[in-house]
Design a protein around this motif. Structure first.
Motif, PDB file in Angstrom:
ATOM      1  N   UNK A 120     -43.774   5.299  59.296  1.00 22.26           N
ATOM      2  CA  UNK A 120     -43.728   6.453  60.108  1.00 22.26           C
ATOM      3  C   UNK A 120     -43.988   5.813  61.296  1.00 22.26           C
ATOM      4  N   UNK A 121     -43.642   6.540  62.246  1.00 21.90           N
ATOM      5  CA  UNK A 121     -43.858   5.904  63.761  1.00 21.90           C
ATOM      6  C   UNK A 121     -43.850   7.241  64.659  1.00 21.90           C
ATOM      7  N   UNK A 122     -44.832   7.294  65.632  1.00 18.29           N
ATOM      8  CA  UNK A 122     -45.845   6.320  65.819  1.00 18.29           C
ATOM      9  C   UNK A 122     -47.047   6.480  64.829  1.00 18.29           C
ATOM     10  N   UNK A 123     -48.056   5.360  64.855  1.00 12.25           N
ATOM     11  CA  UNK A 123     -48.978   5.427  63.842  1.00 12.25           C
ATOM     12  C   UNK A 123     -49.971   6.521  64.459  1.00 12.25           C
ATOM     13  N   UNK A 124     -50.077   6.568  65.904  1.00 13.50           N
ATOM     14  CA  UNK A 124     -50.932   7.595  66.358  1.00 13.50           C
ATOM     15  C   UNK A 124     -50.227   8.077  67.688  1.00 13.50           C
ATOM     16  N   UNK A 125     -50.413   9.410  67.952  1.00 13.42           N
ATOM     17  CA  UNK A 125     -49.687  10.072  69.058  1.00 13.42           C
ATOM     18  C   UNK A 125     -50.782  11.106  69.496  1.00 13.42           C
ATOM     19  N   UNK A 126     -51.142  10.852  70.934  1.00 14.15           N
ATOM     20  CA  UNK A 126     -51.841  11.712  71.684  1.00 14.15           C
ATOM     21  C   UNK A 126     -51.331  12.721  72.775  1.00 14.15           C
ATOM     22  N   UNK A 127     -51.330  13.743  72.929  1.00 15.42           N
ATOM     23  CA  UNK A 127     -50.281  14.803  73.715  1.00 15.42           C
ATOM     24  C   UNK A 127     -51.062  15.743  74.196  1.00 15.42           C
ATOM     25  N   UNK A 128     -50.829  16.266  75.327  1.00 12.08           N
ATOM     26  CA  UNK A 128     -51.443  17.598  75.949  1.00 12.08           C
ATOM     27  C   UNK A 128     -50.898  18.748  75.271  1.00 12.08           C
ATOM     28  N   UNK A 129     -51.984  19.709  75.187  1.00 16.54           N
ATOM     29  CA  UNK A 129     -51.686  20.971  74.297  1.00 16.54           C
ATOM     30  C   UNK A 129     -50.291  21.814  75.103  1.00 16.54           C
ATOM     31  N   UNK A 130     -49.595  22.112  74.396  1.00 18.06           N
ATOM     32  CA  UNK A 130     -48.322  22.749  75.032  1.00 18.06           C
ATOM     33  C   UNK A 130     -46.884  21.816  75.014  1.00 18.06           C
ATOM     34  N   UNK A 131     -47.234  20.492  75.010  1.00 18.97           N
ATOM     35  CA  UNK A 131     -46.373  19.425  74.806  1.00 18.97           C
ATOM     36  C   UNK A 131     -45.600  19.415  73.322  1.00 18.97           C
ATOM     37  N   UNK A 132     -44.429  18.898  73.259  1.00 10.55           N
ATOM     38  CA  UNK A 132     -43.704  18.757  71.971  1.00 10.55           C
ATOM     39  C   UNK A 132     -43.972  17.317  71.498  1.00 10.55           C
ATOM     40  N   UNK A 133     -44.247  17.509  70.101  1.00 14.01           N
ATOM     41  CA  UNK A 133     -44.816  16.108  69.389  1.00 14.01           C
ATOM     42  C   UNK A 133     -43.362  16.049  68.568  1.00 14.01           C
ATOM     43  N   UNK A 134     -43.166  14.652  68.424  1.00 12.82           N
ATOM     44  CA  UNK A 134     -42.116  13.992  67.575  1.00 12.82           C
ATOM     45  C   UNK A 134     -42.487  12.855  66.567  1.00 12.82           C
ATOM     46  N   UNK A 135     -42.544  12.945  65.474  1.00 12.08           N
ATOM     47  CA  UNK A 135     -42.947  11.914  64.512  1.00 12.08           C
ATOM     48  C   UNK A 135     -41.539  11.242  63.762  1.00 12.08           C
ATOM     49  N   UNK A 136     -41.460  10.122  63.554  1.00 11.11           N
ATOM     50  CA  UNK A 136     -40.475   9.819  62.762  1.00 11.11           C
ATOM     51  C   UNK A 136     -40.747   8.784  61.224  1.00 11.11           C
ATOM     52  N   UNK A 137     -39.809   9.235  60.626  1.00 15.81           N
ATOM     53  CA  UNK A 137     -40.070   8.419  59.317  1.00 15.81           C
ATOM     54  C   UNK A 137     -39.050   7.880  58.748  1.00 15.81           C
ATOM     55  N   UNK A 138     -38.979   6.585  58.273  1.00 17.95           N
ATOM     56  CA  UNK A 138     -37.939   5.860  57.578  1.00 17.95           C
ATOM     57  C   UNK A 138     -38.238   5.595  56.358  1.00 17.95           C
ATOM     58  N   UNK A 139     -37.264   5.404  55.476  1.00 16.19           N
ATOM     59  CA  UNK A 139     -37.389   5.140  54.118  1.00 16.19           C
ATOM     60  C   UNK A 139     -36.149   4.070  53.717  1.00 16.19           C
ATOM     61  N   UNK A 140     -36.583   3.674  52.332  1.00 13.11           N
ATOM     62  CA  UNK A 140     -35.566   2.310  52.118  1.00 13.11           C
ATOM     63  C   UNK A 140     -34.525   2.950  50.949  1.00 13.11           C
ATOM     64  N   UNK A 141     -34.926   3.757  49.975  1.00 14.14           N
ATOM     65  CA  UNK A 141     -33.826   3.983  49.087  1.00 14.14           C
ATOM     66  C   UNK A 141     -33.162   5.386  49.138  1.00 14.14           C
ATOM     67  N   UNK A 142     -32.057   5.592  48.277  1.00  9.20           N
ATOM     68  CA  UNK A 142     -31.380   6.867  48.230  1.00  9.20           C
ATOM     69  C   UNK A 142     -32.794   7.899  47.956  1.00  9.20           C
ATOM     70  N   UNK A 143     -32.438   9.257  48.246  1.00  9.80           N
ATOM     71  CA  UNK A 143     -33.609  10.297  48.109  1.00  9.80           C
ATOM     72  C   UNK A 143     -32.795  11.567  47.760  1.00  9.80           C
ATOM     73  N   UNK A 144     -33.364  12.254  46.910  1.00  7.80           N
ATOM     74  CA  UNK A 144     -32.910  13.941  46.532  1.00  7.80           C
ATOM     75  C   UNK A 144     -33.446  14.564  47.743  1.00  7.80           C
ATOM     76  N   UNK A 145     -34.832  14.778  48.343  1.00  7.68           N
ATOM     77  CA  UNK A 145     -35.212  15.369  49.417  1.00  7.68           C
ATOM     78  C   UNK A 145     -36.398  14.413  50.084  1.00  7.68           C
ATOM     79  N   UNK A 146     -36.716  15.027  51.168  1.00  4.63           N
ATOM     80  CA  UNK A 146     -37.752  14.432  52.180  1.00  4.63           C
ATOM     81  C   UNK A 146     -38.742  15.850  52.502  1.00  4.63           C
ATOM     82  N   UNK A 147     -39.906  15.468  52.346  1.00  2.00           N
ATOM     83  CA  UNK A 147     -41.026  16.683  52.712  1.00  2.00           C
ATOM     84  C   UNK A 147     -41.849  15.959  53.616  1.00  2.00           C
ATOM     85  N   UNK A 148     -42.378  16.861  54.337  1.00  2.79           N
ATOM     86  CA  UNK A 148     -43.447  16.703  55.646  1.00  2.79           C
ATOM     87  C   UNK A 148     -44.739  17.273  55.053  1.00  2.79           C
ATOM     88  N   UNK A 149     -45.664  16.783  55.212  1.00  2.00           N
ATOM     89  CA  UNK A 149     -47.146  17.233  54.819  1.00  2.00           C
ATOM     90  C   UNK A 149     -47.908  16.986  56.035  1.00  2.00           C
TER      91      UNK A 149
END
Lengths: 115, 111
Positions: B6-35
């Motif tokens: 996942x990247x970035x490992x850490x993200x610090x932003x101001x309230x009101x801004x948008x935050x984007x986090x990325x996730x990469x995986x290695x094998x085929x999947x049925x689904x991907x979940x965020x927690x």
């Protein structure tokens, strides 16, 4: 959603002793899992708790060290045996209800410190 | 075992801004979940996207999935201080419901 509680929420234990963590779900769940999470790290699956039969352990985890029970569909225990400081971690249980999709519901975790 | 990064490992932003986090995986999947996980407590499920879906929304959350690149992104719009937490992606490969977890992104929203 399922509500999961864990006891104890935290404990400090001496090397060589054992601790049993309880996980209680407010409704029946199809599958229950036990995880370990080192501080600031991701989750590592210890085992799948199977109702009425032996748990299925992941590579690196064995029944003698982490015995698990699951006597019914709403309750499970994980014992951390013969503890060492390397066992200090957060232990989390989770459950899935097949009828509610594939979402895992988590307990609040048990923080364990071994001295 | 961890599925990917996942990247970035850490993200610090101001309230009101948008935050984007990325996730990469290695094998085929049925689904991907965020927690989301607050302060080392239990995890809370945010959203699930299936392998045949490309985008999904839930409130201020937007998730995309690119199976050709084996990657997903989580966008939190109009961030709030209460969004401060660690965010994990997890992939499900087969019918045993086991999840393989990413390393997580620690998000800090500054008031």
């Amino acid at each position: 959603s399922a509500v999961i509680s864990q006891k104890p929420s935290r404990d400090i234990c001496q090397r060589g002793t054992s601790l049993t963590i309880q996980c209680q779900v407010d409704s029946q769940v199809t599958m229950m899992f036990w995880y370990r999470q080192q501080p600031g790290q991701s989750l590592t699956l210890i085992a799948t708790a199977n109702q009425g039969s032996e748990a299925t352990y992941e590579s690196g985890f064995v029944i003698d060290k982490f015995p698990i029970s699951r006597p019914n569909l709403t309750f499970s225990t994980l014992t951390v045996s013969n503890m060492s400081p390397e066992d200090s971690s957060i232990y989390l249980c989770s459950g899935i209800s097949e009828g509610r999709g594939e979402t895992q519901y988590f307990g609040p975790g048990t923080r364990l410190l071994v001295l | 075992s961890q599925q990917g990064e996942e990247d970035p490992q850490a993200l610090s932003i101001q309230e009101g801004e948008n935050a984007t986090m990325n996730c990469s995986y290695k094998t085929s999947i049925n689904n991907l979940q965020w927690y989301r996980q607050n302060s080392g407590r239990g995890l809370v499920h945010l959203i699930l996207i299936r392998s045949n879906e490309r985008e999904k929304h839930s409130g201020r959350l937007r998730v995309t999935l690119d199976t050709s690149k084996k990657s997903s992104s989580l966008l939190i719009t109009a961030s709030r201080a209460a969004d401060t937490a660690s965010y994990f992606c997890a992939t499900s490969k087969d019918s045993n419901y086991q999840l393989i977890w990413g390393a997580g992104t620690k998000l800090i929203i500054k008031p």
